[in-house]
Design a protein around this motif. Structure first.
Motif, PDB file in Angstrom:
ATOM      1  N   THR A 494      13.982  16.537   0.525  1.00  0.00           N
ATOM      2  CA  THR A 494      14.360  16.416  -0.883  1.00  0.00           C
ATOM      3  C   THR A 494      13.123  16.243  -1.759  1.00  0.00           C
ATOM      4  O   THR A 494      12.061  15.838  -1.293  1.00  0.00           O
ATOM      5  CB  THR A 494      15.297  15.203  -1.092  1.00  0.00           C
ATOM      6  N   LEU A 496      11.778  15.523  -6.169  1.00  0.00           N
ATOM      7  CA  LEU A 496      12.068  15.168  -7.546  1.00  0.00           C
ATOM      8  C   LEU A 496      10.881  15.557  -8.414  1.00  0.00           C
ATOM      9  O   LEU A 496       9.727  15.239  -8.088  1.00  0.00           O
ATOM     10  CB  LEU A 496      12.318  13.659  -7.667  1.00  0.00           C
ATOM     11  N   TYR A 505      11.485  23.104  -9.130  1.00  0.00           N
ATOM     12  CA  TYR A 505      12.499  23.263  -8.081  1.00  0.00           C
ATOM     13  C   TYR A 505      12.582  24.693  -7.560  1.00  0.00           C
ATOM     14  O   TYR A 505      13.229  24.934  -6.534  1.00  0.00           O
ATOM     15  CB  TYR A 505      13.860  22.814  -8.606  1.00  0.00           C
ATOM     16  N   SER A 513      16.685  15.854  -5.696  1.00  0.00           N
ATOM     17  CA  SER A 513      17.296  14.535  -5.638  1.00  0.00           C
ATOM     18  C   SER A 513      17.102  13.887  -7.000  1.00  0.00           C
ATOM     19  O   SER A 513      16.128  13.178  -7.245  1.00  0.00           O
ATOM     20  CB  SER A 513      16.645  13.681  -4.542  1.00  0.00           C
ATOM     21  N   THR A 514      18.030  14.169  -7.910  1.00  0.00           N
ATOM     22  CA  THR A 514      17.883  13.742  -9.294  1.00  0.00           C
ATOM     23  C   THR A 514      19.235  13.769  -9.989  1.00  0.00           C
ATOM     24  O   THR A 514      20.169  14.439  -9.511  1.00  0.00           O
ATOM     25  CB  THR A 514      16.912  14.679 -10.035  1.00  0.00           C
ATOM     26  N   PRO A 547      13.920  10.556  -3.189  1.00  0.00           N
ATOM     27  CA  PRO A 547      13.392  11.841  -2.701  1.00  0.00           C
ATOM     28  C   PRO A 547      12.255  11.642  -1.705  1.00  0.00           C
ATOM     29  O   PRO A 547      11.544  10.633  -1.738  1.00  0.00           O
ATOM     30  CB  PRO A 547      12.883  12.501  -3.988  1.00  0.00           C
TER      31      PRO A 547
END
Length: 601
Positions: A494, A496, A505, A513-514, A547
């Motif tokens: 993961t 962030l 991303y 992971s947000t 994350p």
């Protein structure tokens, strides 16, 4: 006798006009297509692509993502999955999505040519379709909640309003309802516009076909609505939408000035005052053109006024305050044309002279309703009103071809002898062509959050932006980030990115992971609000949601400078990561990478 698409007004014996219309549209399409390969935006456009890409990686809608924009992203998941499966990674995904946008825009242009062609003839409708094709909102050629709403509204209104005169009326009603529902899902405030438009379409069909049963008419509308309703229910139940809806409402109320109220009124007034000189100049140009069509009887003078419309708008665009965004002026032009069109659909006006007064009235009024809805619900205010007013702008352009008076006064001199209805039609096409030239010039004059096209000299060879051209500095930034993230992939799962960098991303297959892919700092100029930061930090209170990698942005390279986004030491998100004892894995000029030094079992 019902008139079909092939019976378009005045198509017979107009081969030169057909060839000219096709040539104009072809040149405009080539200009738009060439534009797809230039410019990179790490914020808006990247966010539009990052949403469906994140969902394809396991980011859960309505649970992990709280932004209301996610509904448009959910629609694009199949297209993104197809791209990733074909490429084996996210390489070239942004250019792929630009081509998808171009394909949908061409489909809408086809509907304009075939459906609106019943009013003005296909050759003329082709020219008007080119005007809408060359307008790319904010010069961002991507499918988003904005453009899906625009295309869905345009296609839906054309299909519903002209469905009664179609060879396959129920198919048109089904597709029109489906398109309007798509617009409403991508842009939820448009739901009332979609419902009212479908109801108007059913009323028009019933009036045009009195012998048809109501059930026979309503069935395709209900079927199209049911398709989307079932999809919404399935998603809502799977991801527990009811539980998470309050958090979504809270987050979106804190980002930007949205949803009306005193604060929204103040924002709109401020925007209007800031651009008052430009808006008044644009209104004066459009008013002069309208007056010319209403009063001038000399065809040569009328043609001259029409041809000068584009250069006039170009001159007015220099009065626009943010000179670094010249392409934005086109949105105000579309809005002006749309608002002006509503006056032309009055009883006894040019709309009724076409024999399609009621369908045009439905399109114009629904478009005006949509424009007002978007105006109040969008954080971009005046600049986004054109998304709803685009169908009315189309009506306005078409009605210029029917602007001639019913009983033209007799010619009084030699120059006026050439006066005829055809003179007005030629002038209307000249007006549209002049506007089209202005649009194309604006399209290539500015690049959203990147340098002018002449300075975009480097072609990206790998990564999500592969195939696009940008500056050497931004190319180095992209190449470095791509290599650094690839080197840290290992067994991490993961990631962030914060703040203001949804583009991150797209660079790996790590699952976000947000609480929101696009995290806004506490800065009003970036539509941020201090109260939104604890909402971003809330999921991180759960150790299982922390994350594996956290990329803390310091600055983002944009246009002529880097935008500083360094979060303060006291920021809630940064504080939570500090408490979790992350270690610094990489320190660069633009970002710092924190790595989790523990594993949650």
């Amino acid at each position: 006798m019902r008139q079909h698409a092939g019976d378009s007004v005045g198509d017979s014996g107009e081969r030169p006009l057909r060839l000219a219309g096709a040539a104009i549209f072809g040149i405009a399409a080539l200009a738009v297509y060439a534009r797809l390969y230039f410019g990179i935006d790490f914020t808006d456009e990247s966010y539009y692509v990052a949403l469906p890409y994140a969902f394809s990686l396991g980011h859960r809608p309505l649970q992990d993502e709280l932004a209301i924009h996610q509904f448009a992203g959910l629609m694009l998941v199949p297209a993104v999955k197809a791209c990733v499966a074909w490429a084996g990674s996210s390489d070239g995904i942004v250019l792929y999505m630009r081509h998808l946008y171009f394909g949908v825009a061409l489909l809408c242009a086809y509907l304009v040519t075939t459906r609106f062609g019943r009013v003005v003839g296909r050759p003329r409708a082709t020219v008007f379709a080119a005007v809408l094709l060359a307008w790319i909102p904010f010069c961002i050629p991507a499918l988003s909640y904005n453009t899906i709403a625009e295309f869905g509204l345009l296609a839906g209104l054309l299909l519903v309003a002209f469905g009664a005169s179609s060879r396959r009326p129920r198919i048109d009603l089904f597709c029109g309802t489906f398109a309007l529902a798509t617009a409403a899902i991508a842009y939820p405030p448009l739901a009332l516009v979609a419902i009212a438009s479908c109801a108007a379409g059913v009323w028009l069909f019933r009036r045009s076909n009195p012998g048809a049963g109501l059930v026979w008419i309503v069935t395709p509308v209900l079927c199209a609505a049911a398709v989307w309703l079932v999809a919404i229910v399935i998603v809502a139940l799977r991801y527990d939408a009811v539980t998470n809806l309050p958090r979504m409402i809270e987050l979106n109320a804190l980002v930007g000035t949205q949803g009306g109220g005193v604060e929204k009124t103040a924002a709109l007034l401020f925007e209007f005052k800031r651009e008052a000189v430009f808006l008044l100049a644009l209104a004066a140009i459009l008013a002069a053109a309208a007056l010319a069509f209403a009063r001038i009887r000399n065809p040569r003078t009328l043609a001259l006024v029409s041809v000068l419309a584009g250069p006039g708008v170009m001159a007015a665009s220099w009065l626009y305050v943010p000179h670094t965004e010249p392409f934005t002026t086109t949105t105000f032009l579309i809005s002006g044309l749309g608002i002006a069109a509503v006056a032309a659909i009055r009883p006894g006006g040019p709309a009724h002279r076409t024999g399609h007064g009621s369908p045009l009235a439905i399109i114009g009024l629904a478009s005006l309703f949509a424009g007002a809805t978007i105006l109040w619900s969008s954080a971009n205010g005046l600049r986004n009103g054109a998304l709803g007013l685009a169908p009315a702008a189309l009506v306005g352009l078409g009605l210029l071809t029917r602007a001639y008076p019913r009983k033209p006064r007799e010619a009084t001199d030699r120059l006026a002898e050439g006066y005829s209805a055809q003179s007005f039609e030629a002038a209307a096409l000249a007006f549209a062509a002049s506007i089209l030239v202005f649009e194309v010039l604006q399209l290539h004059a500015g690049v959203y959050r990147d340098n002018p096209i002449g300075e975009l000299s480097v072609r990206i060879e790998r990564g999500p932006y592969a195939g696009l051209h940008t500056t050497p500095a931004r190319s180095r930034f992209i190449g470095e980030l791509d290599l650094v993230l690839a080197g840290m992939r290992a067994d991490n799962e993961t990631v962030l990115f914060f703040d203001y960098f949804p583009a991150g991303y797209l660079f790996s297959d790590l699952r976000p992971s947000t609480a929101a892919l696009w995290m806004f700092p506490s800065n009003p100029s970036m539509q941020g609000n201090r109260a939104v930061r604890p909402i971003y930090a809330a999921p991180l209170a759960d150790a299982g949601r922390l994350p594996d990698l956290a990329i803390v942005m310091k600055a983002i390279p944009e246009r002529l400078r880097a935008r500083n986004v360094t979060p303060p030491v006291s920021d809630p998100v940064l504080t939570r990561l500090r408490e979790a004892e992350y270690e610094i894995a990489y320190q660069g000029d633009f970002y710092t990478i924190l790595r989790k030094s523990f594993r949650v079992r």
